[in-house]
Design a protein around this motif. Structure first.
Motif, PDB file in Angstrom:
ATOM      1  N   LEU A 114      -1.202  14.849 -67.978  1.00 46.96           N
ATOM      2  CA  LEU A 114      -1.758  14.477 -69.047  1.00 46.96           C
ATOM      3  C   LEU A 114      -2.076  15.271 -70.072  1.00 46.96           C
ATOM      4  N   GLU A 115      -2.470  16.460 -69.958  1.00 51.68           N
ATOM      5  CA  GLU A 115      -2.855  17.460 -70.907  1.00 51.68           C
ATOM      6  C   GLU A 115      -1.592  18.347 -71.605  1.00 51.68           C
TER       7      GLU A 115
ATOM      8  N   ASP B 165     -10.703  19.378 -51.315  1.00 47.64           N
ATOM      9  CA  ASP B 165      -9.538  20.444 -51.748  1.00 47.64           C
ATOM     10  C   ASP B 165      -8.554  19.412 -52.282  1.00 47.64           C
TER      11      ASP B 165
ATOM     12  N   PHE C 146      -5.831  26.709 -65.824  1.00 48.12           N
ATOM     13  CA  PHE C 146      -6.657  26.507 -64.821  1.00 48.12           C
ATOM     14  C   PHE C 146      -6.263  25.405 -63.881  1.00 48.12           C
ATOM     15  N   SER C 147      -5.715  24.586 -64.121  1.00 49.38           N
ATOM     16  CA  SER C 147      -5.106  23.610 -63.031  1.00 49.38           C
ATOM     17  C   SER C 147      -4.251  23.944 -62.119  1.00 49.38           C
TER      18      SER C 147
ATOM     19  N   ARG D 180      -8.150  10.278 -57.338  1.00 41.83           N
ATOM     20  CA  ARG D 180      -8.954  11.153 -56.671  1.00 41.83           C
ATOM     21  C   ARG D 180      -9.318  10.471 -55.381  1.00 41.83           C
TER      22      ARG D 180
ATOM     23  N   SER E 193      -4.780  27.875 -55.573  1.00 44.08           N
ATOM     24  CA  SER E 193      -5.621  28.462 -54.434  1.00 44.08           C
ATOM     25  C   SER E 193      -6.090  27.444 -53.542  1.00 44.08           C
ATOM     26  N   LEU E 194      -6.049  26.062 -53.781  1.00 41.43           N
ATOM     27  CA  LEU E 194      -6.415  25.391 -52.386  1.00 41.43           C
ATOM     28  C   LEU E 194      -5.235  24.618 -51.608  1.00 41.43           C
TER      29      LEU E 194
ATOM     30  N   SER F 263     -10.774  21.002 -64.116  1.00 43.42           N
ATOM     31  CA  SER F 263     -10.540  22.148 -65.072  1.00 43.42           C
ATOM     32  C   SER F 263     -10.842  21.647 -66.617  1.00 43.42           C
TER      33      SER F 263
ATOM     34  N   GLU G  40      -6.263  17.600 -60.877  1.00 41.61           N
ATOM     35  CA  GLU G  40      -5.753  18.664 -61.732  1.00 41.61           C
ATOM     36  C   GLU G  40      -4.194  18.425 -61.764  1.00 41.61           C
TER      37      GLU G  40
ATOM     38  N   PHE H  78     -19.010  16.219 -59.451  1.00 37.51           N
ATOM     39  CA  PHE H  78     -17.758  16.494 -59.528  1.00 37.51           C
ATOM     40  C   PHE H  78     -17.261  17.267 -60.917  1.00 37.51           C
TER      41      PHE H  78
ATOM     42  N   VAL I 266      -9.661  17.365 -55.406  1.00 36.15           N
ATOM     43  CA  VAL I 266      -9.534  18.372 -56.478  1.00 36.15           C
ATOM     44  C   VAL I 266      -8.222  18.451 -56.788  1.00 36.15           C
TER      45      VAL I 266
ATOM     46  N   ASP J 168     -14.652  14.861 -65.588  1.00 32.86           N
ATOM     47  CA  ASP J 168     -13.486  15.023 -65.620  1.00 32.86           C
ATOM     48  C   ASP J 168     -12.694  14.731 -66.971  1.00 32.86           C
ATOM     49  N   ILE J 169     -11.259  14.410 -66.823  1.00 36.71           N
ATOM     50  CA  ILE J 169     -10.638  14.479 -68.100  1.00 36.71           C
ATOM     51  C   ILE J 169     -10.853  13.275 -68.897  1.00 36.71           C
ATOM     52  N   TYR J 170     -11.473  12.210 -68.239  1.00 37.03           N
ATOM     53  CA  TYR J 170     -11.962  11.169 -68.859  1.00 37.03           C
ATOM     54  C   TYR J 170     -13.476  11.331 -69.520  1.00 37.03           C
TER      55      TYR J 170
ATOM     56  N   LEU K 240     -12.990  30.381 -58.016  1.00 36.35           N
ATOM     57  CA  LEU K 240     -11.423  30.164 -57.926  1.00 36.35           C
ATOM     58  C   LEU K 240     -10.898  30.671 -59.282  1.00 36.35           C
ATOM     59  N   THR K 241     -11.669  30.217 -60.305  1.00 39.01           N
ATOM     60  CA  THR K 241     -11.125  30.559 -61.784  1.00 39.01           C
ATOM     61  C   THR K 241     -11.895  31.658 -62.325  1.00 39.01           C
TER      62      THR K 241
ATOM     63  N   GLY L 142      -6.625   8.845 -68.718  1.00 35.63           N
ATOM     64  CA  GLY L 142      -7.610   9.551 -68.058  1.00 35.63           C
ATOM     65  C   GLY L 142      -8.498   8.825 -67.104  1.00 35.63           C
TER      66      GLY L 142
ATOM     67  N   MET M  42      -3.946  27.116 -61.323  1.00 36.27           N
ATOM     68  CA  MET M  42      -4.616  28.232 -60.948  1.00 36.27           C
ATOM     69  C   MET M  42      -5.490  27.698 -59.488  1.00 36.27           C
ATOM     70  N   ILE M  43      -6.325  26.497 -59.783  1.00 34.56           N
ATOM     71  CA  ILE M  43      -6.945  25.528 -58.789  1.00 34.56           C
ATOM     72  C   ILE M  43      -5.976  25.178 -57.759  1.00 34.56           C
TER      73      ILE M  43
ATOM     74  N   ILE N 150      -7.685   8.499 -63.395  1.00 38.06           N
ATOM     75  CA  ILE N 150      -7.687   9.709 -62.478  1.00 38.06           C
ATOM     76  C   ILE N 150      -8.547   9.741 -61.271  1.00 38.06           C
TER      77      ILE N 150
ATOM     78  N   ASN O 239      -3.906  16.037 -64.319  1.00 37.86           N
ATOM     79  CA  ASN O 239      -4.422  16.874 -65.634  1.00 37.86           C
ATOM     80  C   ASN O 239      -3.104  17.610 -66.385  1.00 37.86           C
TER      81      ASN O 239
END
Lengths: 132, 106
Positions: free
Chosen positions: A56-57, A43, A101-102, A24, A108-109, B59, A50, B56, A46, B25-27, B94-95, A17, A104-105, A20, A53
């Motif tokens: 990783l998730e 965008d 969510f990831s 970015r 959209s972007l 998700s 994601e 920032f 972000v 963020d994830i971290y 968006l979410t 993590g 979805m984001i 990341i 993520n």
């Protein structure tokens, strides 16, 4: 200034993590050099976070493994591929895209997003077109 | 950039104020979650999240906010969010989380 069209750039980092933010930052820099506007750079930043993520998730990827990001630049768009080796956990192609969510984001972007799995490699592929 | 979280209690409104500074963020989201849930359980009050210096969120950070909201509502308390930056507000939109949270306009 000479552009970076048709150049290929890649970034490899441990699947942790804390890296990341590096992904970015690198994405912002590549997108900026390629002439994307500030909103699109945000965008892309972000979306890359994601995409990492998602790997990783949703997969039980070991922190000893690497995530590899390939940036492929052309005149009209930026193609980005975020890849990792598959292990024994959930494959990203099995993710429920409606509830994540990831996804979805990113959906959209970006102009296109694809979660794929082939052999021992899984990848999130993103396409962002330039606004002409 | 890392994350710092400042907390204080406003006696006049009986509300805990949480101010995340940096990036969630994830971290850093686990650190934020631990702090936020601690505050809810300890103060048992409504919570105001002041995002003035939040640069920032991803998700995983949004997931933390949802968990915290569930925790707060389980004791009949609410979470309000204010001073949210446009880039972050876009993610709430968006979410569809803008329909879930009480977000104060700047």
């Amino acid at each position: 200034m000479e552009g970076i069209v048709n150049d290929k750039i890649n970034l490899t980092f441990p699947a942790k993590g804390e890296y990341i933010s590096l992904a970015r930052l690198t994405t912002s820099s590549v997108a900026s050099k390629e002439g994307f506007n500030i909103d699109d750079i945000e965008d892309l930043k972000v979306s890359i976070g994601e995409a990492c993520n998602i790997i990783l998730e949703n997969t039980s990827i070991s922190s000893e493994q690497n995530i590899v990001i390939d940036y492929m630049v052309d005149v009209e768009a930026l193609n980005i591929s975020i890849k990792a080796r598959k292990e024994n956990g959930l494959d990203i192609s099995e993710i429920n895209k409606e509830e994540n969510f990831s996804v979805m984001i990113i959906d959209s972007l970006m102009d296109d997003v694809e979660l794929s799995s082939e052999g021992d490699c899984m990848s999130v592929n993103i396409l962002k077109k330039k606004r002409l | 950039m890392s994350l710092n979280v400042i907390e204080k209690f406003d006696d006049s409104t009986a509300e805990a104020i949480v101010k995340p500074i940096g990036e969630i963020d994830i971290y850093t989201s686990e650190q934020f979650k631990a702090k936020l849930i601690d505050i809810i359980l300890e103060k048992k009050s409504n919570v105001l999240i002041d995002c003035e210096e939040l640069e920032f969120i991803d998700s995983t950070g949004l997931g933390v906010l949802i968990s915290a909201l569930k925790e707060a509502r389980s004791i009949d308390k609410e979470i309000r969010i204010k001073n949210i930056k446009p880039n972050i507000k876009k993610l709430f939109f968006l979410t569809k989380l803008d329909e879930v949270f009480n977000i104060e306009e700047n």
